[in-house]
Design an enzyme around this catalytic site. Structure first.
Site, short mmCIF file in Angstrom:
data_model
loop_
_atom_site.label_atom_id
_atom_site.label_comp_id
_atom_site.label_asym_id
_atom_site.label_seq_id
_atom_site.Cartn_x
_atom_site.Cartn_y
_atom_site.Cartn_z
CD GLU A 1 -3.05 -0.65 -0.07
OE1 GLU A 1 -3.01 0.46 -0.61
OE2 GLU A 1 -3.82 -1.56 -0.45
CE1 TYR B 1 -6.80 3.10 0.26
CE2 TYR B 1 -4.41 3.17 0.49
CZ TYR B 1 -5.55 2.62 -0.06
OH TYR B 1 -5.43 1.54 -0.89
CG ASP C 1 -7.75 4.59 -3.23
OD1 ASP C 1 -8.97 4.61 -3.50
OD2 ASP C 1 -6.96 3.79 -3.75
#
Ligand code: SF4
Length: 346
Positions: free
Chosen positions: A34, A117, A135
């Site tokens: 991520e 996020y 996002d």
């Protein structure tokens, strides 16, 4: 909004891509991927991810890696503060959680470099906590589905979308969040080119119904970008070694190695003077060309010069070309100067 859950999950079960970090849903794998995906597209991340996992296979290894080796591994991804925060967070996981990744959204978000996020993605994908992960992809899909004309770059709009998604979050939170992101990546594409014919949300989508897919989401940027003009020196000694130095520990590219450079543009005579004042005697000064590099808040407009010197001074570290490949992480901005030099035939 409630109506999107079933078709979205059904679509995801059939269409999700096989990605290396999705094999086991381990927090370490999801976390590193991520952070990498924040700045680079999935296809490009695959190779960086594989290289990173081979060198740093778990949280313990990450907490123990040397700074230079870490930055070298991150080379090409940019935003080096993210790599530093990864290590910082790994140290916290080792010291405060005995090496086991914390399980709750709040605890995860308290780690260095992890915002709403990423914490939402890890908590939902790895531990199925019912929290959203919003996002740019998710903002785009939701703005289109709901037909919202609000500026998705505003924090309050993101907050509202987060609340909307929280209120409908199903028990399969990880799949739901991933499905929204995947739909944004594969079908509900940006720049007015969504593949609505292939979209499971089409019957529930206001933008499709009202012909607004090209206009939504609304994105209005307020940011004023900075501009810096720089002269960058590719200093080489008679043995072909290249001068590098470490940048300051704070600010842009903190602690990274760089090619020596000065703010502003200079004539050949001025360059000889500048370098002379640093104890160097240039044998030749050759203009290599111009290059631009875009950072988050500033653009660098660089003019590169190859300068061969007789006497390498102790102010710089003089590295062989092969050492630049293996030992020192040179940010992409300076690699552009090296590239210009190579393509000029030097
Ligand atoms: Fe996006 Fe089109 Fe699907 Fe609406 S129907 S969510 S605009 S792809």
């Amino acid at each position: 909004m409630q109506e999107i859950i079933t078709p979205l999950l059904g679509w995801f079960a059939l269409n999700k891509r096989e990605l290396p970090w999705r094999q086991d849903r381990q927090p370490y794998h999801v976390w590193v991927s991520e952070i990498m995906l924040q700045q680079t597209r999935i296809e490009a991340v695959k190779k960086y991810y594989a290289r990173f996992m081979e060198a740093v296979p778990d949280v313990r290894a990450l907490s123990e890696i040397g700074d230079d080796a870490l930055l070298k591994l991150w080379e090409g991804l940019g935003y080096y503060s993210r790599a530093r925060n990864l290590k910082k967070a790994a140290v916290t996981v080792m010291e405060d959680y005995g090496g086991s990744f914390p399980r709750g959204f709040r605890e995860i978000k308290a780690l260095a470099g992890i915002g709403d996020y990423t914490a939402g993605a890890i908590a939902s994908i790895c531990f199925n906590e019912r929290v959203p992960a919003v996002d740019g992809n998710v903002l785009r899909v939701i703005a289109r589905v709901t037909g919202s004309r609000e500026n998705v770059l505003l924090p309050e709009v993101k907050k509202r979308v987060t609340q909307q998604l929280s209120s409908i979050m199903p028990p399969q939170a990880g799949d739901f969040n991933e499905a929204l992101m995947e739909l944004g990546e594969l079908v509900c594409l940006p720049n007015g080119e969504p593949d609505c014919a292939a979209c499971p949300l089409q019957p529930h989508c206001a933008a499709f119904r009202e012909g607004l897919t090209a206009e939504l989401p609304v994105r209005i940027k307020k940011l004023r970008r900075g501009r810096a003009e720089k002269t960058v020196f590719l200093l080489t000694d008679v043995d072909g070694r290249i001068a590098i130095e470490k940048r300051a520990g704070q600010g842009l590219l903190a602690g990274m190695y760089q090619l020596p450079n000065d703010d502003g543009y200079y004539s050949e005579g001025e360059i000889r003077e500048i370098l002379g004042s640093r104890g160097l005697s240039p044998v030749s000064v050759v203009f290599l060309g111009e290059a631009k590099h875009v950072f988050t808040h500033i653009d660098w407009f660089m003019k590169g010069y190859r300068v061969t010197v007789e006497n390498p001074c102790g102010r710089y570290l003089w590295a062989k070309d092969s050492e630049l490949q293996t030992d020192y992480a040179l940010p992409t901005a300076f690699q552009k100067i090296l590239k210009m030099d190579k393509s000029s035939g030097n």
